[in-house]
Design a protein around this motif. Sequence first.
Motif, PDB file in Angstrom:
ATOM      1  N   PHE A 170      -3.462   0.965 -14.001  1.00  0.00           N
ATOM      2  CA  PHE A 170      -3.415   1.834 -12.838  1.00  0.00           C
ATOM      3  C   PHE A 170      -3.630   1.046 -11.541  1.00  0.00           C
ATOM      4  N   GLU A 171      -4.542   0.098 -11.595  1.00  0.00           N
ATOM      5  CA  GLU A 171      -4.816  -0.696 -10.392  1.00  0.00           C
ATOM      6  C   GLU A 171      -3.582  -1.492  -9.974  1.00  0.00           C
ATOM      7  N   ARG A 172      -2.887  -2.039 -10.953  1.00  0.00           N
ATOM      8  CA  ARG A 172      -1.655  -2.774 -10.642  1.00  0.00           C
ATOM      9  C   ARG A 172      -0.614  -1.848 -10.014  1.00  0.00           C
ATOM     10  N   VAL A 173      -0.502  -0.641 -10.569  1.00  0.00           N
ATOM     11  CA  VAL A 173       0.466   0.326 -10.044  1.00  0.00           C
ATOM     12  C   VAL A 173       0.120   0.713  -8.608  1.00  0.00           C
ATOM     13  N   LEU A 174      -1.155   1.000  -8.358  1.00  0.00           N
ATOM     14  CA  LEU A 174      -1.552   1.434  -7.023  1.00  0.00           C
ATOM     15  C   LEU A 174      -1.416   0.315  -5.995  1.00  0.00           C
ATOM     16  N   ILE A 175      -1.715  -0.900  -6.394  1.00  0.00           N
ATOM     17  CA  ILE A 175      -1.521  -2.030  -5.478  1.00  0.00           C
ATOM     18  C   ILE A 175      -0.038  -2.191  -5.151  1.00  0.00           C
ATOM     19  N   ASP A 176       0.807  -1.968  -6.161  1.00  0.00           N
ATOM     20  CA  ASP A 176       2.259  -1.998  -5.938  1.00  0.00           C
ATOM     21  C   ASP A 176       2.670  -0.891  -4.966  1.00  0.00           C
ATOM     22  N   PHE A 177       2.064   0.299  -5.113  1.00  0.00           N
ATOM     23  CA  PHE A 177       2.353   1.407  -4.206  1.00  0.00           C
ATOM     24  C   PHE A 177       1.984   1.043  -2.765  1.00  0.00           C
ATOM     25  N   VAL A 178       0.788   0.508  -2.592  1.00  0.00           N
ATOM     26  CA  VAL A 178       0.323   0.163  -1.247  1.00  0.00           C
ATOM     27  C   VAL A 178       1.218  -0.908  -0.631  1.00  0.00           C
ATOM     28  N   ALA A 179       1.595  -1.908  -1.447  1.00  0.00           N
ATOM     29  CA  ALA A 179       2.458  -2.981  -0.953  1.00  0.00           C
ATOM     30  C   ALA A 179       3.812  -2.450  -0.507  1.00  0.00           C
ATOM     31  N   ALA A 180       4.258  -1.338  -1.093  1.00  0.00           N
ATOM     32  CA  ALA A 180       5.537  -0.741  -0.705  1.00  0.00           C
ATOM     33  C   ALA A 180       5.380   0.218   0.468  1.00  0.00           C
ATOM     34  N   LEU A 181       4.250   0.912   0.538  1.00  0.00           N
ATOM     35  CA  LEU A 181       4.074   1.939   1.555  1.00  0.00           C
ATOM     36  C   LEU A 181       3.667   1.384   2.913  1.00  0.00           C
ATOM     37  N   VAL A 182       2.921   0.294   2.928  1.00  0.00           N
ATOM     38  CA  VAL A 182       2.492  -0.274   4.223  1.00  0.00           C
ATOM     39  C   VAL A 182       3.697  -0.674   5.075  1.00  0.00           C
ATOM     40  N   PRO A 183       4.649  -1.462   4.562  1.00  0.00           N
ATOM     41  CA  PRO A 183       5.834  -1.747   5.381  1.00  0.00           C
ATOM     42  C   PRO A 183       6.707  -0.515   5.588  1.00  0.00           C
ATOM     43  N   GLY A 184       6.684   0.429   4.635  1.00  0.00           N
ATOM     44  CA  GLY A 184       7.429   1.666   4.835  1.00  0.00           C
ATOM     45  C   GLY A 184       6.868   2.460   6.005  1.00  0.00           C
ATOM     46  N   ARG A 185       5.558   2.468   6.121  1.00  0.00           N
ATOM     47  CA  ARG A 185       4.929   3.136   7.259  1.00  0.00           C
ATOM     48  C   ARG A 185       5.280   2.418   8.565  1.00  0.00           C
ATOM     49  N   ALA A 186       5.357   1.099   8.501  1.00  0.00           N
ATOM     50  CA  ALA A 186       5.757   0.334   9.694  1.00  0.00           C
ATOM     51  C   ALA A 186       7.193   0.674  10.103  1.00  0.00           C
ATOM     52  N   MET A 187       8.068   0.905   9.115  1.00  0.00           N
ATOM     53  CA  MET A 187       9.442   1.307   9.425  1.00  0.00           C
ATOM     54  C   MET A 187       9.475   2.652  10.128  1.00  0.00           C
ATOM     55  N   LEU A 188       8.634   3.575   9.678  1.00  0.00           N
ATOM     56  CA  LEU A 188       8.567   4.883  10.328  1.00  0.00           C
ATOM     57  C   LEU A 188       8.098   4.748  11.775  1.00  0.00           C
ATOM     58  N   ASN A 189       7.118   3.883  12.011  1.00  0.00           N
ATOM     59  CA  ASN A 189       6.666   3.644  13.378  1.00  0.00           C
ATOM     60  C   ASN A 189       7.773   3.042  14.228  1.00  0.00           C
TER      61      ASN A 189
END
Length: 306
Positions: A170-189
């Motif tokens: 689960f920790e690996r999955v969530l770290i993968d999620f965060v690594a994908a969402l942080v730049p995704g959030r930057a794209m939205l900005n």
Amino acid sequence: MIKYFYKSIKDTDLRTLTSWKAGAWLYAETPTENELEMLVAKHKLELGHLRDALDPYEVPRLEVEDGNIYLFMRVPVQDGEHISTMPLLIVHTAEGVITIAPRPIPMLTAFQTNASSLITTQKVNFILQLFNQMLARYSGFLTSISRKVRSVSVDLHAVSDRDIIQFVTFERVLIDFVAALVPGRAMLNALLSGKYVPLYEQDQDLVEDLELSAGQIIENANADVQNMRNIREAYSTIMTNSLNRVIKLLTALTILIMVPTFVTSLFGMNVALPFASHPQAFTFIIAITFVSTIFLLAIFTRKRWL
């Protein structure tokens, strides 16, 4: 495989087209090299970016070239019990929206069948709807993982080795999620700034909501990661303390057993010994052994070693 979909404000259903037209959505799934070259020639795209979309390790980012906006994202997918992310390229062109995926994505399949709020001619809003579906998928997986973590954290003494292995997964999955969402959030900005595409007021509100939703998912994912680490550390501490108590108990018992063993071995030698001819020699030996053992037992009990 390449498909074309179209829906305008006047349409009630998403239509499948046989060829490209302005305002359509081009959906490319596991495209071949010939299909990529066709997209490059017909829509004036960058071949290198299209090939990057098929790389399973491609990182999320935003690229602008020749008036086209390339949004590299990673979307969550599940294969059996395995959860991971995979790349998805969204291209905003002057004529429409193009999506390229290296394999079938359930999110896009559901998007095609449930297109009540989808309008392909409104390109920016369509891309934001894709973002919304992506975040909904992330939120669904995160909720499922959080529920499992909380069910285990209720009783730390009941945590098993299987739970710890699942936590690592689960920790690996969530770290993968965060690594994908942080730049995704930057794209939205970046989209919110209006520098790349013009935004209507309703689009600005939607981008702000998506940015807040992405931030909330990131915070929840980080909180779950920290929670799992705390559970693992607590489990490790409990196991270490239990092991120390067992070792201390076994050591104390070994010492207690060693005293009568030593005394009986000493008086069992075939040499001249004290009390060898005394009629109460056996009673004295038992008494010495008993008193010594009780004395050590009292010391160990007082020191809380037993």
